[in-house]
Design a protein around this motif. Structure first.
Motif, PDB file in Angstrom:
ATOM      1  N   VAL A 165     -13.051 -23.786 -12.700  1.00  0.00           N
ATOM      2  CA  VAL A 165     -11.799 -22.657 -12.373  1.00  0.00           C
ATOM      3  C   VAL A 165     -13.042 -21.770 -11.478  1.00  0.00           C
ATOM      4  CG1 VAL A 165     -10.883 -20.532 -13.242  1.00  0.00           C
ATOM      5  CG2 VAL A 165     -10.732 -22.578 -14.679  1.00  0.00           C
TER       6      VAL A 165
ATOM      7  N   PHE B  19      -9.880 -26.995 -18.698  1.00  0.00           N
ATOM      8  CA  PHE B  19      -9.353 -25.610 -17.872  1.00  0.00           C
ATOM      9  C   PHE B  19      -9.327 -24.601 -18.849  1.00  0.00           C
ATOM     10  CE2 PHE B  19      -5.405 -23.395 -17.367  1.00  0.00           C
ATOM     11  CZ  PHE B  19      -5.908 -22.637 -16.178  1.00  0.00           C
TER      12      PHE B  19
ATOM     13  N   LEU C 222      -6.506 -17.029 -15.208  1.00  0.00           N
ATOM     14  CA  LEU C 222      -5.740 -17.394 -14.097  1.00  0.00           C
ATOM     15  C   LEU C 222      -5.135 -16.222 -14.000  1.00  0.00           C
ATOM     16  CD1 LEU C 222      -5.047 -19.319 -11.994  1.00  0.00           C
ATOM     17  CD2 LEU C 222      -3.414 -20.057 -13.412  1.00  0.00           C
TER      18      LEU C 222
ATOM     19  N   LEU D 112      -7.783 -22.417  -7.069  1.00  0.00           N
ATOM     20  CA  LEU D 112      -8.574 -21.816  -8.039  1.00  0.00           C
ATOM     21  C   LEU D 112      -9.268 -22.787  -9.037  1.00  0.00           C
ATOM     22  CD1 LEU D 112      -7.235 -18.352  -8.640  1.00  0.00           C
ATOM     23  CD2 LEU D 112      -8.817 -18.899  -6.944  1.00  0.00           C
ATOM     24  N   THR D 113      -8.369 -23.969  -8.941  1.00  0.00           N
ATOM     25  CA  THR D 113      -8.870 -24.883 -10.031  1.00  0.00           C
ATOM     26  C   THR D 113      -9.163 -26.403  -9.738  1.00  0.00           C
ATOM     27  OG1 THR D 113      -6.562 -25.853 -10.734  1.00  0.00           O
ATOM     28  CG2 THR D 113      -7.522 -23.734 -11.820  1.00  0.00           C
TER      29      THR D 113
ATOM     30  N   LYS E  45     -17.517 -22.716 -13.560  1.00  0.00           N
ATOM     31  CA  LYS E  45     -16.884 -22.783 -12.105  1.00  0.00           C
ATOM     32  C   LYS E  45     -16.933 -23.931 -11.325  1.00  0.00           C
ATOM     33  CE  LYS E  45     -19.207 -18.184 -11.552  1.00  0.00           C
ATOM     34  NZ  LYS E  45     -20.171 -17.293 -10.981  1.00  0.00           N
TER      35      LYS E  45
ATOM     36  N   SER F  65     -15.133 -17.322 -15.109  1.00  0.00           N
ATOM     37  CA  SER F  65     -14.976 -18.306 -15.293  1.00  0.00           C
ATOM     38  C   SER F  65     -16.111 -18.951 -16.185  1.00  0.00           C
ATOM     39  CB  SER F  65     -14.888 -19.218 -14.318  1.00  0.00           C
ATOM     40  OG  SER F  65     -15.100 -20.714 -14.379  1.00  0.00           O
TER      41      SER F  65
ATOM     42  N   THR G 244      -3.240 -23.684  -8.355  1.00  0.00           N
ATOM     43  CA  THR G 244      -3.914 -24.731  -9.205  1.00  0.00           C
ATOM     44  C   THR G 244      -3.638 -26.258  -8.990  1.00  0.00           C
ATOM     45  OG1 THR G 244      -2.063 -24.683 -10.698  1.00  0.00           O
ATOM     46  CG2 THR G 244      -3.776 -23.128 -11.515  1.00  0.00           C
TER      47      THR G 244
END
Length: 609
Positions: A407, A347, A356, A333-334, A404, A401, A297
């Motif tokens: 995430v 988020f 996640l 991923l974030t 996108k 997600s 993250t």
């Protein structure tokens, strides 16, 4: 399980074999010896429950009812901690309803880097973590308790509570968050106004209005700095209820989660068949899980120190190479500010913690054979808490997600790695957060502009002395020198220089926190200048190379010339007195280096001798 994650984990287990064994033996002895209220003298026990009501006194006499310690970092100056004012009463009521007792064991200090930034109080910030750990230990030292709940959120508070809790590793311990404030002024707009203020394009009134619209109510700041990184890491390590981290304060769901966490603490005590102390939850695999989630993250670089100290408190030996190797195996991923424009509420709306967990578990990036406060394994953490007809339930969370841009997926990540690199060279070792950089890698070789104090940089910026390609060196900011303050105030002027087209970077033995962003920053340089690091010999105009592809952090000066140079000795008197700093000289003197956690808590008599 991902091969690289498995290999790093096994290496940590082997490295920690002796220290972890000693830790587990210590907490096992403590379990057999306590809680001591069963063997306290009548006078001791009477002191312990003197202020309780008749029913609670009876329950504590019986030794069959759990007594839960409440340790809180409440104060109403910090927005993140203000909601905790009402928590002790709510916790006591929830515990009482199921026939147990809760006592407020103690309070610990909680300071805010956002308030002290650029001010003398910031020199106490990192050291406050160890004070909080010690305060937690004092709170639990009465040994009246079967379990504990910890109330804390922000930068040094959660690591301090973890350190203190792990020193009482035989006690089941549940961390109870208070949640982030609702979204305010978009982070991108806030950053723009900060840079305009640095350039003199807007005045203080406009800046204060923007900051006030960003930090506008009770709750944690919504950018992804150390405070929110704390919550994400603690939940990933299994010390929160599933989905508890980012529920806004003052909502019915938040209140229900607080009550449920309080009740859960009573189910883990040695009075039940489900005994699960914090020392058996925080093991090598849990630490690696926390690292994976942090890196996936783009979380706070402060945890390159905090997690090392926390791991050490549990008998686990962690180092920066572990961070780097796990980062190489973990996709980003974030995109949460400062690594993007979204905030922590965005988020959560995009899928949040449940998504996640699901992605990392499915990709074999998390160890699933771990203990949590909810039992064995992490499947529960792919669920989200909800209120249905007033009852708290957990339902399956998002499987994909909802945004996108916020995430991504493991198959199509924002970056193939976690965005944290370790640099190594004759200048020492450092970490650099690459997840927020404009390009995947940073390669810069430029002349140094050297400052002994962060406050000197602003004047040089305003005078135009930095209008060039350069690597800014800010030294004598390390733990032993002045307590390692955060240098986030350097970001706006350096960002302006970058936007003007100059190639700039920062090299420092200080901190840049979770808010470090688009400016390349080699931080936590160790050994620090104060303790003989080569930073103390850097001169204006020296060429420095910073390269995340090769891992280089090099002072490009002939060795013979360096040998002939005298190291600068900075006058730090103005950092050692005033605002309470004179009281911390002893702690500064024993703080370990950044890669050892910048910690004073493991100082032994043998070291003193």
């Amino acid at each position: 399980m991902n091969n690289q994650i498995a290999e790093v984990t096994q290496r940590i287990i082997e490295r920690s074999k002796d220290t972890r064994k000693a830790y587990l033996a210590k907490i096992d002895r403590a379990r057999r010896q306590g809680p001591h209220r069963g063997v306290l003298s009548c006078g001791n026990l009477a002191h312990g429950f003197a202020a309780c009501g008749t029913e609670d006194k009876s329950d504590l006499r019986s030794m069959t009812k759990a007594n839960i310690a409440i340790v809180s970092a409440y104060n109403d100056m910090l927005s993140a901690h203000q909601p905790y004012e009402t928590y002790p009463a709510a916790i006591k009521e929830a515990v009482k309803e199921i026939g147990s007792v809760a006592q407020f064991a103690g309070g610990v200090p909680a300071m805010c880097d956002g308030v002290t930034q650029g001010n003398p109080g910031m020199d106490l910030s990192l050291m406050s973590r160890d004070v909080i750990a010690q305060g937690t230990a004092v709170a639990l030292s009465h040994n009246m308790f079967d379990a504990a709940v910890m109330l804390g959120i922000c930068d040094k508070i959660v690591p301090g509570l973890l350190l203190g809790s792990l020193s009482f590793g035989h006690l089941p311990t549940v961390f109870i968050p208070a949640g982030p404030m609702p979204s305010g002024l978009p982070n991108k707009e806030k950053a723009r106004i900060r840079q305009e203020f640095a350039e003199g394009k807007v005045g203080r009134d406009a800046l204060l209005e923007a900051e006030s619209q960003s930090y506008h109510s009770a709750g944690t700041c919504t950018f992804y700095g150390t405070a929110n990184s704390n919550q994400l890491v603690v939940e990933t390590m299994g010390l929160h209820l599933p989905g508890a981290s980012f529920v806004n304060p003052g909502t019915p769901l938040r209140d229900a989660l607080t009550k449920a966490a309080s009740v859960q603490s009573t189910r883990l005590t040695d009075l039940t068949d489900n005994y699960m102390p914090i020392g058996h939850i925080v093991d090598e695999k849990a630490i690696v899980n926390g690292l994976v989630a942090l890196l996936a993250t783009g979380g706070s670089t402060n945890h390159t120190m905090h997690l090392i100290a926390v791991a050490r408190a549990a008998g686990i030996l962690l180092n920066w190479d572990d961070f780097s190797q796990i980062s190489n195996a973990t996709p980003l991923l974030t995109r949460i500010y400062p690594n993007g424009s979204a905030d922590i509420n965005h988020f959560t709306a995009a899928g949040g913690m449940a998504l996640l967990f699901r992605q990392l578990l499915d990709a074999g990036l998390l160890h699933n054979d771990v203990n949590t406060i909810c039992g064995h394994g992490l499947e529960r953490y792919t669920q989200e808490p909800r209120l249905e007809d007033g009852e708290l339930v957990w339902r399956d969370g998002a499987t994909q997600s909802h945004d996108k841009e916020v995430v991504a997926t493991v198959d199509n990540p924002f970056k193939p790695d976690g965005g944290l690199s370790v640099l190594d060279g004759n200048l020492g070792r450092a970490v650099i957060k690459t997840s927020a950089l404009r390009t995947p890698h940073c390669r810069i070789k430029a002349p140094a502009v050297v400052f002994e104090d962060q406050f000197e940089l602003d004047a040089a910026f305003k005078n135009g002395d930095l209008n060039k390609d350069c690597i800014v060196v800010v030294r004598f900011q390390g733990p032993s020198a002045i307590g390692m303050p955060e240098l986030h105030s350097l970001t706006p002027p350096l960002g302006v220089l970058q936007d003007r087209g100059y190639k700039v970077a920062l090299v420092t033995d200080g901190r840049m926190s979770g808010a470090s962003g688009k400016v390349p920053a080699a931080i936590h340089v160790t050994p620090e200048a104060f303790n003989g690091g080569l930073l103390a010999k850097v001169q204006n105009g020296d060429m420095i190379e910073l390269n995340t592809e090769t891992g280089a952090l090099s002072l490009c000066v002939d060795e013979q010339e360096l040998d002939a140079r005298e190291a600068v000795i900075a006058n730090l008197d103005n950092h050692h007195e005033g605002m309470g700093r004179e009281m911390f000289g002893g702690m500064r003197a024993v703080l370990t280096g950044a890669e050892e956690g910048a910690c004073s808590l493991f100082y032994t008599q043998e070291q003193a001798l």
